[in-house]
Design a protein around this motif. Structure first.
Motif, mmCIF file in Angstrom:
data_model
loop_
_atom_site.group_PDB
_atom_site.id
_atom_site.type_symbol
_atom_site.label_atom_id
_atom_site.label_comp_id
_atom_site.label_asym_id
_atom_site.label_seq_id
_atom_site.Cartn_x
_atom_site.Cartn_y
_atom_site.Cartn_z
ATOM 1 N N ALA A 75 -8.454 -13.009 1.331
ATOM 2 C CA ALA A 75 -7.815 -11.826 1.423
ATOM 3 C C ALA A 75 -6.519 -11.541 1.933
ATOM 4 O O ALA A 75 -5.611 -10.715 1.944
ATOM 5 N N LEU A 76 -6.211 -12.182 3.245
ATOM 6 C CA LEU A 76 -4.996 -12.142 3.938
ATOM 7 C C LEU A 76 -4.247 -12.709 2.937
ATOM 8 O O LEU A 76 -2.734 -12.221 2.917
ATOM 9 N N ALA A 77 -4.217 -13.804 2.465
ATOM 10 C CA ALA A 77 -3.363 -14.175 1.280
ATOM 11 C C ALA A 77 -2.910 -13.262 0.206
ATOM 12 O O ALA A 77 -1.781 -13.125 -0.302
ATOM 13 N N GLY A 78 -4.209 -12.707 -0.070
ATOM 14 C CA GLY A 78 -4.038 -11.764 -1.240
ATOM 15 C C GLY A 78 -3.000 -10.593 -0.689
ATOM 16 O O GLY A 78 -2.285 -9.899 -1.668
ATOM 17 N N VAL A 79 -2.981 -10.187 0.567
ATOM 18 C CA VAL A 79 -2.320 -8.867 0.794
ATOM 19 C C VAL A 79 -0.893 -9.299 0.968
ATOM 20 O O VAL A 79 0.004 -8.624 0.325
ATOM 21 N N SER A 80 -0.691 -10.575 1.229
ATOM 22 C CA SER A 80 0.941 -11.064 1.469
ATOM 23 C C SER A 80 1.230 -11.309 -0.028
ATOM 24 O O SER A 80 2.264 -10.839 -0.172
ATOM 25 N N SER A 81 0.617 -11.660 -1.103
ATOM 26 C CA SER A 81 1.067 -11.902 -2.365
ATOM 27 C C SER A 81 1.100 -10.638 -3.038
ATOM 28 O O SER A 81 1.776 -10.323 -4.149
ATOM 29 N N GLY A 82 0.235 -9.691 -2.661
ATOM 30 C CA GLY A 82 0.328 -8.388 -3.260
ATOM 31 C C GLY A 82 1.426 -7.438 -3.074
ATOM 32 O O GLY A 82 1.818 -6.711 -3.718
ATOM 33 N N ILE A 83 1.988 -7.626 -1.910
ATOM 34 C CA ILE A 83 2.881 -6.796 -1.209
ATOM 35 C C ILE A 83 4.492 -7.284 -1.925
ATOM 36 O O ILE A 83 5.282 -6.620 -2.516
ATOM 37 N N VAL A 84 4.472 -8.662 -2.622
ATOM 38 C CA VAL A 84 5.846 -8.940 -3.015
ATOM 39 C C VAL A 84 6.171 -8.199 -4.529
ATOM 40 O O VAL A 84 7.391 -7.627 -4.383
ATOM 41 N N PRO A 85 5.121 -8.005 -5.222
ATOM 42 C CA PRO A 85 5.368 -7.331 -6.548
ATOM 43 C C PRO A 85 5.771 -5.803 -6.333
ATOM 44 O O PRO A 85 6.574 -5.417 -6.931
ATOM 45 N N VAL A 86 5.209 -5.276 -5.279
ATOM 46 C CA VAL A 86 5.453 -3.917 -4.991
ATOM 47 C C VAL A 86 7.030 -3.540 -4.454
ATOM 48 O O VAL A 86 7.556 -2.855 -4.804
ATOM 49 N N VAL A 87 7.309 -4.586 -3.482
ATOM 50 C CA VAL A 87 8.799 -4.137 -3.017
ATOM 51 C C VAL A 87 9.863 -5.027 -3.478
ATOM 52 O O VAL A 87 10.930 -4.879 -3.287
ATOM 53 N N SER A 88 9.534 -6.078 -4.147
ATOM 54 C CA SER A 88 10.659 -7.154 -4.564
ATOM 55 C C SER A 88 10.357 -7.578 -5.934
ATOM 56 O O SER A 88 10.553 -8.709 -6.147
ATOM 57 N N ASP A 89 9.893 -7.096 -6.912
ATOM 58 C CA ASP A 89 9.526 -7.572 -8.278
ATOM 59 C C ASP A 89 10.763 -8.051 -8.913
ATOM 60 O O ASP A 89 10.654 -8.739 -9.972
ATOM 61 N N GLY A 90 11.750 -7.329 -8.629
ATOM 62 C CA GLY A 90 13.185 -7.530 -9.301
ATOM 63 C C GLY A 90 13.460 -8.946 -9.262
ATOM 64 O O GLY A 90 14.273 -9.578 -10.102
ATOM 65 N N ILE A 91 13.228 -9.583 -8.337
ATOM 66 C CA ILE A 91 13.582 -11.073 -8.014
ATOM 67 C C ILE A 91 13.208 -11.932 -8.953
ATOM 68 O O ILE A 91 13.726 -13.087 -9.447
ATOM 69 N N TRP A 92 12.012 -11.667 -9.895
ATOM 70 C CA TRP A 92 11.723 -12.647 -11.095
ATOM 71 C C TRP A 92 12.684 -12.123 -12.306
ATOM 72 O O TRP A 92 12.573 -12.983 -13.183
ATOM 73 N N LEU A 134 -7.256 -5.399 0.254
ATOM 74 C CA LEU A 134 -7.506 -4.749 1.458
ATOM 75 C C LEU A 134 -8.970 -4.497 1.663
ATOM 76 O O LEU A 134 -9.674 -4.418 2.649
ATOM 77 N N ALA A 135 -9.467 -4.163 0.531
ATOM 78 C CA ALA A 135 -10.951 -3.909 0.546
ATOM 79 C C ALA A 135 -11.566 -5.169 1.011
ATOM 80 O O ALA A 135 -12.714 -5.014 1.933
ATOM 81 N N MET A 136 -11.210 -6.283 0.439
ATOM 82 C CA MET A 136 -11.983 -7.509 0.777
ATOM 83 C C MET A 136 -11.877 -7.832 2.400
ATOM 84 O O MET A 136 -12.638 -8.178 3.064
ATOM 85 N N LEU A 137 -10.342 -7.674 2.803
ATOM 86 C CA LEU A 137 -10.108 -7.704 4.205
ATOM 87 C C LEU A 137 -11.162 -7.182 5.070
ATOM 88 O O LEU A 137 -11.459 -7.665 5.999
ATOM 89 N N THR A 138 -11.092 -5.828 4.578
ATOM 90 C CA THR A 138 -11.977 -4.977 5.718
ATOM 91 C C THR A 138 -13.512 -5.489 5.742
ATOM 92 O O THR A 138 -14.177 -5.651 6.501
ATOM 93 N N TRP A 139 -13.957 -5.937 4.557
ATOM 94 C CA TRP A 139 -15.364 -6.111 4.409
ATOM 95 C C TRP A 139 -15.514 -7.445 5.181
ATOM 96 O O TRP A 139 -16.226 -7.759 6.003
ATOM 97 N N ALA A 140 -14.541 -8.252 5.224
ATOM 98 C CA ALA A 140 -14.476 -9.654 6.056
ATOM 99 C C ALA A 140 -14.273 -9.568 7.451
ATOM 100 O O ALA A 140 -15.347 -10.183 7.984
#
Lengths: 271, 260
Positions: A75-92, A134-140
């Motif tokens: 989940a921690l890795a998921g949070v960091s990779s999930g933010i990339v498309p939200v704030v900087s998807d243009g880089i792709w 975030l749901a998985m992170l909270t659960w864990a």
């Protein structure tokens, strides 16, 4: 000097937000697509959880890590990779901008080209990624064996933010390579992204080559695994997690340097 | 017929023109394969088995998953999705050929490149990954692999048609791929899944893509069950082909061309 750079930081942040806002308004023209993307993000993020829960229902420990601990890393890795498309998807889109000679447009405007490219698009699948992660992170977090103190909560937040920053920097670097590769699609960055996905599981399961790749050469492990290992205070890796902010700063310096080197190569002729 | 052959040939040429991109995609997929093998090796390091799969068997299962994942995947749906999005599909509709057959010809043209990737990566995997069983019944395996590409094409063609309504393909493709990964058995063997997911996998076509060839490879099903599963594959090819055809007729009435 300090006041000046503060003013420019505020200006850059404001423009970045406005640029993303313009994209959001454009994307919301297609409402069904917006919801489908969010749902796709949630479903995609759940894949690893399906894998872990199906398998770990039969095996209590994987390489010494329990099920909630595995979910925490994932989940921690998921949070960091999930933010990339939200704030900087243009880089792709950088590769296609270079391919079409479209980067000229960014160069004519009085705003850092890297920021313009990064804010050129918003990937709403990232919202779905974040919701699921975030749901998985909270659960864990409610299940792992950690003695919570204000200090370690604070440090954990710093490590998470650094992990997110690092993941962004790695994504910028991987896409910036497009200045040197003559391809309309960011294939190199896509491969790098797949490598990053390996860092969603404990590093110890991999052989030396992959451990070196994920821990040092392209240190995706700092965007999830090492911070989690620090929090859970696990033997050999625990102290490495605390280095996350340093690694993130170093990679951002490298990312900006590389992007500027790439801009000097840019011929605006397309290919 | 000649038109379709030309299309297949052109799409084959374009895969060879963009070989670097395909090479990189193959490398990316390798990393995924390596990760899952590492996970399973850690899980089964004590020499035991999970859900009846030992480590060598699991490696073979993942290999089949990799091979079937490539078949019919190199080319096709994105081309159509983009043509629907920017309205060029209107031109396809006025041509005296069927869009569905045209797309199928293009996917066929991608096969040689896919086979090269499969053989290269597959051989490397067999050399590096350590001992694993060979296919238990080669003719049956090849027969079931034959159906993988048409089924994937039909599923792809059907989901691509959603672009007529959504105007964008990313979300549709990602959601479809994620659901497919679970229900095809390429993420984990279906026998490990909870009952309700197994039921869902049983009535949907995805299991024919990975689970069926993998189980036949490992000899996990008797010969008569294998024939039955291949029969199910054949059923899906026919059913999905006609479903996609009917759906396309309805969907193409949705075309709106408005650029900008």
């Amino acid at each position: 000097m300090v006041a000046e750079s503060l003013v420019s930081l505020r200006r850059n942040t404001r423009l970045y937000r406005r640029s993303l806002g313009a994209v959001v308004r454009a994307v919301l023209e297609y409402v069904s697509d917006f919801w489908i993307l969010i749902a796709a993000g949630i479903v995609t993020q759940s894949l690893g959880l399906v894998f872990l829960s199906v398998v770990m229902a039969r095996v209590p420990h994987l390489n010494g890590w329990s099920y909630p601990e595995m979910v925490l890393i994932y989940a921690l890795a998921g949070v960091s990779s999930g933010i990339v498309p939200v704030v900087s998807d243009g880089i792709w889109q950088l590769a296609s901008f270079i391919h079409n000679g479209q980067l000229d447009y960014a160069l004519t405007r009085p705003y850092p080209p890297l920021l313009q490219v990064m804010s050129a698009w918003v990937g709403f699948n990232g919202v779905g990624d974040l919701v699921a992660s975030l749901a998985m992170l909270t659960w864990a977090l409610l299940r792992v064996d950690v003695h919570w103190t204000p200090l370690n909560i604070l440090i954990m937040l710093v490590l998470m933010l650094s992990g997110i920053a690092l993941r962004l920097a790695l994504c910028v670097v991987a896409n910036t390579v497009s200045f040197w590769l003559r391809m309309p699609m960011p294939m190199f960055a896509m491969t790098a992204w797949q490598v990053g996905e390996l860092a969603r599981y404990p590093l110890g399961i991999y052989g030396f080559g992959l451990r070196f790749l994920l821990g040092a050469a392209a240190p995706f492990a700092f965007a999830g695994f090492f911070p989690a290992a620090w929090l859970l205070d696990r033997g050999g890796y625990a102290w490495l997690g605390i280095l996350t902010p340093v690694v993130a700063v170093a990679w951002w310096i490298f990312a900006v340097y590389l992007f500027n080197r790439g801009l000097r190569r840019y011929e605006s002729a397309g290919h | 017929m000649r038109a379709y052959l030309t299309m297949a040939r052109n799409s084959m040429r374009s895969t060879f023109a963009f070989r670097t991109a395909f090479l990189m995609a193959a490398v990316a997929a390798c990393f995924q394969l390596v990760a899952t093998v590492a996970l399973w090796s850690a899980l089964l390091s004590n020499g035991g088995s999970i859900g009846g799969f030992t480590l060598p068997e699991m490696k073979a299962y993942l290999l089949v998953g990799y091979v079937t994942g490539w078949l019919g995947n190199a080319i096709g749906e994105w081309t159509l999705a983009n043509r629907i999005r920017d309205g060029q599909v209107a031109l396809d509709l006025v041509k005296p050929i069927e869009t569905q057959k045209m797309m199928f010809a293009q996917v066929l043209g991608g096969l040689p490149m896919e086979l090269i990737m499969i053989v290269t990566v597959g051989a490397g995997f067999v050399l590096v990954a350590g001992p694993m069983p060979g296919p238990s019944d080669v003719p049956l395996l090849l027969l079931s692999l034959l159906f993988v590409m048409p089924i994937r094409f039909c599923i792809g063609f059907l989901t691509t048609q959603l672009v007529f309504w959504t105007q964008n393909f990313h979300g549709v493709a990602w959601a479809r791929n994620a659901i497919g990964a679970v229900l095809s058995g390429s993420l984990v063997p279906l026998s490990l899944m909870p009952g309700w997911l197994q039921v869902a996998a049983g009535v949907l076509p995805f299991a024919s893509l990975t689970s069926t060839p993998a189980l036949i490879y490992l000899g996990k099903v008797s010969t008569s069950t294998a024939y039955l599963l291949i029969g199910v594959q054949a059923f899906w090819v026919v059913a999905l082909w006609f479903l996609a055809r009917v759906a396309f007729r309805a969907a193409s009435r949705q075309v709106t061309v408005h650029g900008g």
